[in-house]
Design a protein around this motif. Sequence first.
Motif, short mmCIF file in Angstrom:
data_model
loop_
_atom_site.label_atom_id
_atom_site.label_comp_id
_atom_site.label_asym_id
_atom_site.label_seq_id
_atom_site.Cartn_x
_atom_site.Cartn_y
_atom_site.Cartn_z
N ALA A 1 0.56 -1.16 0.00
CA ALA A 1 -0.16 -0.01 0.00
C ALA A 1 0.83 1.29 0.08
O ALA A 1 0.52 2.26 -0.64
N ALA A 2 2.06 1.14 0.57
CA ALA A 2 2.85 2.27 0.81
C ALA A 2 3.49 2.66 -0.49
O ALA A 2 3.82 3.77 -0.77
N ASP A 3 3.64 1.33 -1.51
CA ASP A 3 4.27 1.80 -2.71
C ASP A 3 3.23 2.39 -3.65
O ASP A 3 3.50 2.58 -5.00
N GLU A 4 2.02 2.19 -3.44
CA GLU A 4 1.00 2.35 -4.38
C GLU A 4 0.55 3.86 -4.14
O GLU A 4 0.45 4.24 -3.03
N PRO A 5 0.03 4.47 -5.23
CA PRO A 5 -0.43 5.82 -4.84
C PRO A 5 -1.77 5.80 -4.09
O PRO A 5 -2.71 4.96 -4.36
N ALA A 6 -1.95 6.76 -3.32
CA ALA A 6 -3.38 6.78 -2.53
C ALA A 6 -4.63 7.03 -3.61
O ALA A 6 -4.24 7.77 -4.50
N LYS A 7 -5.61 6.54 -3.18
CA LYS A 7 -6.98 6.72 -4.20
C LYS A 7 -7.87 7.44 -3.27
O LYS A 7 -7.89 7.41 -2.13
N PRO B 1 -4.25 17.20 -1.86
CA PRO B 1 -3.74 16.02 -2.44
C PRO B 1 -4.56 14.68 -2.30
O PRO B 1 -5.54 14.59 -1.39
N VAL B 2 -4.47 13.93 -3.40
CA VAL B 2 -5.22 12.66 -3.44
C VAL B 2 -4.98 11.84 -2.09
O VAL B 2 -3.96 11.81 -1.41
#
Length: 296
Positions: A22-28, A295-296
């Motif tokens: 999850a830390a490597d993926e952009p927040a949605k 920000p997202v």
Amino acid sequence: MQRRHFLELSALAAASATISKAADEPAKTTRPRLAFTKTLEKLPFDELATRIAALGFTGLEAPIRKGGHIEPEQAPDKLPEFVAALKKQNLELTILTSDIVRADKGSETLLRTAVAQGIKRYRLGPYFYDLKKPIVPQLAEVRAKLTDLAAMNKELGIQGQFQNHRGNNRVGSPLWDLISALEDIDPAHLGIAFDFAHATVEGTNAWEITLRRAAPHVVAVYFKDYKLVGREWMPCPLGEGSVNPKAGAIVKELLPANTPVSLHVEYIEGGGAERDAKTLAAMKNDLATLAKWLPV
């Protein structure tokens, strides 16, 4: 190793891997980011949809009112065409901007048409005070109109939104009057579209406390900016005026992640295709500024 201990370690490892991924993926986010298309009303539906989608918006706050993309009486015929053009670009008409100020037959007809097209929100038209008459009785009349509209909205399955707007005779300009009028109304049926620019003009140092007080009623937020030139408030690019960038952080703090955010660009002068191109470029720049603030 005992089976129970092994399972516990396995569960911890799986959780750790999930957190790392999850830390490597952009927040949605589910927060709609809308373009208010007031100044692009002459563009054909398909062209408008294509150009707005290219900027990264998820939907439109679109005027379906006198002089808007569609005249209200033409909505039964033209609104389906407009919505279809947006859907081809994975956009939605998230907020329908209207002239509606009372629960009457014309308002009901337009809203039934909107609901049939999957539109879930609309913005009301403005109310004005007569400054030669006492304010309190006029506010009671506003409250009665809003109560009737909320009842109609509930029946139809659509949410009304009232925008606070600067002006010495505008209902909602100080915002405390609007909060009072909405006190007993469920925001699921009718709430506030909080406009940061107008709130800043009317309360430069009080916009935050006003938002915090209004928050239970806020169902959408509008971003634009104004700067003071002499004694005149003039529209300008987001970030170049008096609206505090802190507004974005407070939106994240106070409001649900699915609260629509609408970007208003109304400072481009001129007309025709040149103005359209400049407006779209300004939308792109202001959307980038908004992404930094919120920000997202």
